[in-house]
Each structure stands twice: as C-alpha cells, then as structure tokens.
Motif scaffolding. Structure first.
Motif, PDB file in Angstrom:
ATOM      1  N   GLY A  44       0.828  -1.208   0.000  1.00 58.28           N
ATOM      2  CA  GLY A  44       0.000   0.000   0.000  1.00 58.28           C
ATOM      3  C   GLY A  44       0.857   1.251   0.000  1.00 58.28           C
ATOM      4  N   ASP A  45       1.891   1.245   0.819  1.00 53.01           N
ATOM      5  CA  ASP A  45       2.830   2.364   0.861  1.00 53.01           C
ATOM      6  C   ASP A  45       3.534   2.513  -0.481  1.00 53.01           C
ATOM      7  N   GLY A  46       3.924   1.370  -1.071  1.00 50.27           N
ATOM      8  CA  GLY A  46       4.609   1.408  -2.352  1.00 50.27           C
ATOM      9  C   GLY A  46       3.748   1.987  -3.459  1.00 50.27           C
ATOM     10  N   LEU A  47       2.497   1.553  -3.546  1.00 48.81           N
ATOM     11  CA  LEU A  47       1.604   2.056  -4.585  1.00 48.81           C
ATOM     12  C   LEU A  47       1.297   3.538  -4.382  1.00 48.81           C
ATOM     13  N   ALA A  48       1.198   3.956  -3.129  1.00 44.80           N
ATOM     14  CA  ALA A  48       0.947   5.372  -2.850  1.00 44.80           C
ATOM     15  C   ALA A  48       2.105   6.231  -3.351  1.00 44.80           C
ATOM     16  N   HIS A  49       3.322   5.830  -3.038  1.00 41.67           N
ATOM     17  CA  HIS A  49       4.488   6.603  -3.485  1.00 41.67           C
ATOM     18  C   HIS A  49       4.662   6.515  -4.999  1.00 41.67           C
ATOM     19  N   ALA A  50       4.361   5.359  -5.572  1.00 37.39           N
ATOM     20  CA  ALA A  50       4.484   5.200  -7.023  1.00 37.39           C
ATOM     21  C   ALA A  50       3.531   6.130  -7.765  1.00 37.39           C
ATOM     22  N   SER A  51       2.363   6.363  -7.201  1.00 35.40           N
ATOM     23  CA  SER A  51       1.378   7.214  -7.866  1.00 35.40           C
ATOM     24  C   SER A  51       1.854   8.650  -8.020  1.00 35.40           C
ATOM     25  N   PHE A  52       2.825   9.073  -7.209  1.00 38.06           N
ATOM     26  CA  PHE A  52       3.286  10.447  -7.280  1.00 38.06           C
ATOM     27  C   PHE A  52       3.933  10.749  -8.636  1.00 38.06           C
ATOM     28  N   GLY A  53       4.587   9.745  -9.231  1.00 36.33           N
ATOM     29  CA  GLY A  53       5.153   9.955 -10.564  1.00 36.33           C
ATOM     30  C   GLY A  53       4.071  10.317 -11.562  1.00 36.33           C
ATOM     31  N   PHE A  99       8.630   1.148  -6.536  1.00 34.43           N
ATOM     32  CA  PHE A  99       8.031   2.363  -5.979  1.00 34.43           C
ATOM     33  C   PHE A  99       9.077   3.456  -5.797  1.00 34.43           C
ATOM     34  N   SER A 100      10.314   3.090  -5.463  1.00 32.12           N
ATOM     35  CA  SER A 100      11.348   4.111  -5.316  1.00 32.12           C
ATOM     36  C   SER A 100      11.685   4.739  -6.665  1.00 32.12           C
ATOM     37  N   GLY A 101      11.654   3.918  -7.728  1.00 33.58           N
ATOM     38  CA  GLY A 101      11.936   4.451  -9.055  1.00 33.58           C
ATOM     39  C   GLY A 101      10.861   5.407  -9.539  1.00 33.58           C
ATOM     40  N   THR A 102       9.586   5.041  -9.383  1.00 33.51           N
ATOM     41  CA  THR A 102       8.500   5.907  -9.837  1.00 33.51           C
ATOM     42  C   THR A 102       8.384   7.158  -8.976  1.00 33.51           C
ATOM     43  N   PHE A 103       8.649   7.028  -7.672  1.00 32.67           N
ATOM     44  CA  PHE A 103       8.614   8.203  -6.803  1.00 32.67           C
ATOM     45  C   PHE A 103       9.744   9.161  -7.170  1.00 32.67           C
ATOM     46  N   ALA A 104      10.934   8.607  -7.455  1.00 31.95           N
ATOM     47  CA  ALA A 104      12.063   9.437  -7.862  1.00 31.95           C
ATOM     48  C   ALA A 104      11.759  10.157  -9.180  1.00 31.95           C
ATOM     49  N   TYR A 123      -0.193  17.439  -3.078  1.00 30.01           N
ATOM     50  CA  TYR A 123      -0.560  16.032  -3.272  1.00 30.01           C
ATOM     51  C   TYR A 123       0.296  15.115  -2.409  1.00 30.01           C
ATOM     52  N   LEU A 124       1.482  15.550  -2.049  1.00 32.44           N
ATOM     53  CA  LEU A 124       2.331  14.741  -1.179  1.00 32.44           C
ATOM     54  C   LEU A 124       1.798  14.705   0.242  1.00 32.44           C
ATOM     55  N   PHE A 125       1.348  15.849   0.745  1.00 30.32           N
ATOM     56  CA  PHE A 125       0.974  15.950   2.153  1.00 30.32           C
ATOM     57  C   PHE A 125      -0.523  16.153   2.377  1.00 30.32           C
ATOM     58  N   GLY A 126      -1.275  16.338   1.310  1.00 36.34           N
ATOM     59  CA  GLY A 126      -2.721  16.414   1.422  1.00 36.34           C
ATOM     60  C   GLY A 126      -3.249  17.783   1.820  1.00 36.34           C
TER      61      GLY A 126
END
Length: 281
Positions: A44-53, A99-104, A123-126
C-alpha cells in the motif's frame, strides 16, 4: 459547545472537506481491512508513493492528476507481480525497487519545473480543505466503484485473503482476485491522495483497520468498525486542523493514531485482567 461545532460549517470549503474526508475514510476502511488481514501495508505504501510519478507528470502536462496517479499505481502493481513471478526477486524487494523508481521520477519532474513545486507538494501531504466540487464528485464515484466491486466479489476476496492456497485448490482464480484487490487498492489510494496526501495515505488505510482488528472478531464487523473509526478520525481531524490552524491530512492521521493507541492500551488491560485468575472460594 454548539458554536464550536457549527462555526466551521459556515464555510463551503469545510463542508466539502468533511464530506470528502468521510468518503475517503469509508473507502480506506473497506480496503484497509483487507490490507491488514493480508499484511499488505508495505505494498500500500509502495503504490501510494508510485502514484506520485503519475501525479507529477499529469500535472505538468495539464492532464487529469487522478488518471495519472491511477495509471502509475496500477502499472507498478502489475510490474511488482510480473517481477516477483518471473525472477528470483522477492515480492518486497520488487515493491521497493519499483516504488522508489517511480517516486524518484515524480521528484525529478517537479525539480525541473519550479513553478509547480508548491502545488504538487499539496498532493504529497494532502489538503482536504482545498477540494473542489469536481474533486468531490471524483472521490464519490471512485469510492462507490470500490464499494460495488468489493460487495460483488466479497466472498471470493475474503477466501483468498484468509487462505489463498486453499482458495486456488478450490478452483477460485486466486491470481486474478489478487490483482483485483491490488487494483481496488490503487483506486482507493488515488481517491485518498487529495485528502491526506501520498505520504500519509497508507496510515489512513492501516490505522483505522488495525484499531478495528483489536476490538472485533468477525471480518465484516472489522470493516464496519474500520469505516466508523476512520470517519470519526476524519471529522475530528478536520475540526482540529481548523481550530489549530494545522495541516488537515496530518491532523486526521494523528487523531487516528491516538484512537489506535488508546484502544491498544484498553484492550491490552482487558486481556491482561481476563488472564488473571479470580479469587478462589
């Protein structure tokens, strides 16, 4: 007392924020119960961070940020499954890599366009209090979609969540159902981004459901309790942010965490008292 409750409701942004936060809390309460049951907090954490890309790219291109977030989240979910199936890479390792790659990638995008940095950090902090009527419709439609799919496949998803091996042996398409669950998780994360932000969305998924897990024995009771606890956290958090002039997303999560800690302490004492033998007669 009534004045404290009614004063914030005089503002349209507070009304929209409260409705949106409760809708998001209900969606997170439903999927969060599956996340806690299956131990999917990390994904869940991974998909959330991945969505930021996807959010960053869509924002810069002038496209719909919810669509961008969903495409990146779903792409990451499918990629995690493919990598862990075909190679010798562990599931959690595949999550960490993708997730680290897409967030980066998202960080790279906003670092190149300085004018957008402040807006994208929302969008990062709401910022649930900045939700528009259009955002509210999007959240409502996505939340209803999650609810309908879970209702339609509830027994199958529950079976796979409790015992995927037996479910597969019974003839259920366990792999497809797992991907369906990941897809619903991606939709829920996208729905929650504006309310609590990418960084904290996993907390809204996990914390109310973990609290419900402490006080319930049946899974459908856990879902109902998780939705109720999440909704209460959302309402109290928004009121706290209004009167304390604090960040709304962080306030919601802090209230949810406080409820969890209090519940943990109370249920721990109850279990401890129940294990102590009473006086003999």
């Amino acid at each position: 007392m009534a004045g404290y409750l009614l004063e914030p409701l005089e503002f349209g942004f507070m009304q929209r924020g409260l409705i949106a936060a409760v809708l998001v809390a209900i969606a997170c309460g439903i999927l969060g119960s599956f996340v806690v049951l299956k131990g999917l907090a990390f994904i869940g954490d991974g998909l959330a961070h991945a969505s930021f890309g996807g959010v960053a790219l869509a924002f810069v291109l002038g496209a719909n940020v919810y669509l961008g977030a969903f495409i990146f989240a779903m792409g990451t979910a499918l990629g995690i499954g493919a990598i862990s199936r075909r190679g010798r890479i562990r599931f959690d390792t595949a999550i960490g890599v993708l997730f680290s790659g897409t967030f980066a990638f998202g960080i790279l995008v906003i670092s190149r366009v300085e004018a957008y940095t402040v807006d994208l950090f929302g969008y990062l902090f709401g910022d649930v209090l900045s939700i528009t009527a259009g955002d509210l419709w999007t959240i409502g439609i996505l939340g209803a979609l999650v609810l309908l799919v879970v209702f339609a496949f509830y027994r199958q998803l529950l079976f796979v969540a409790f015992d995927p091996t037996v479910a597969a042996a019974s003839g259920l398409p366990a792999g497809a159902l797992n991907y369906l669950l990941l897809g619903l998780l991606g939709v829920t994360i996208v729905t929650s981004i504006q309310a609590v932000g990418i960084v904290m969305v996993v907390a809204l998924l996990v914390t109310p459901a973990a609290t419900a897990y402490l006080i319930t024995r049946r899974f459908h009771h856990m879902i109902l309790a998780s939705c109720a606890i999440g909704s209460l956290s959302a309402v109290l958090g928004i009121y706290l942010s209004y009167y304390a002039a604090a960040a709304s997303g962080a306030s919601i999560i802090l209230v949810a965490t406080a409820i969890f800690l209090v519940t943990l302490a109370v249920t721990g004492r109850v279990r401890k008292a129940a294990s102590i033998p009473g006086p003999s007669h």
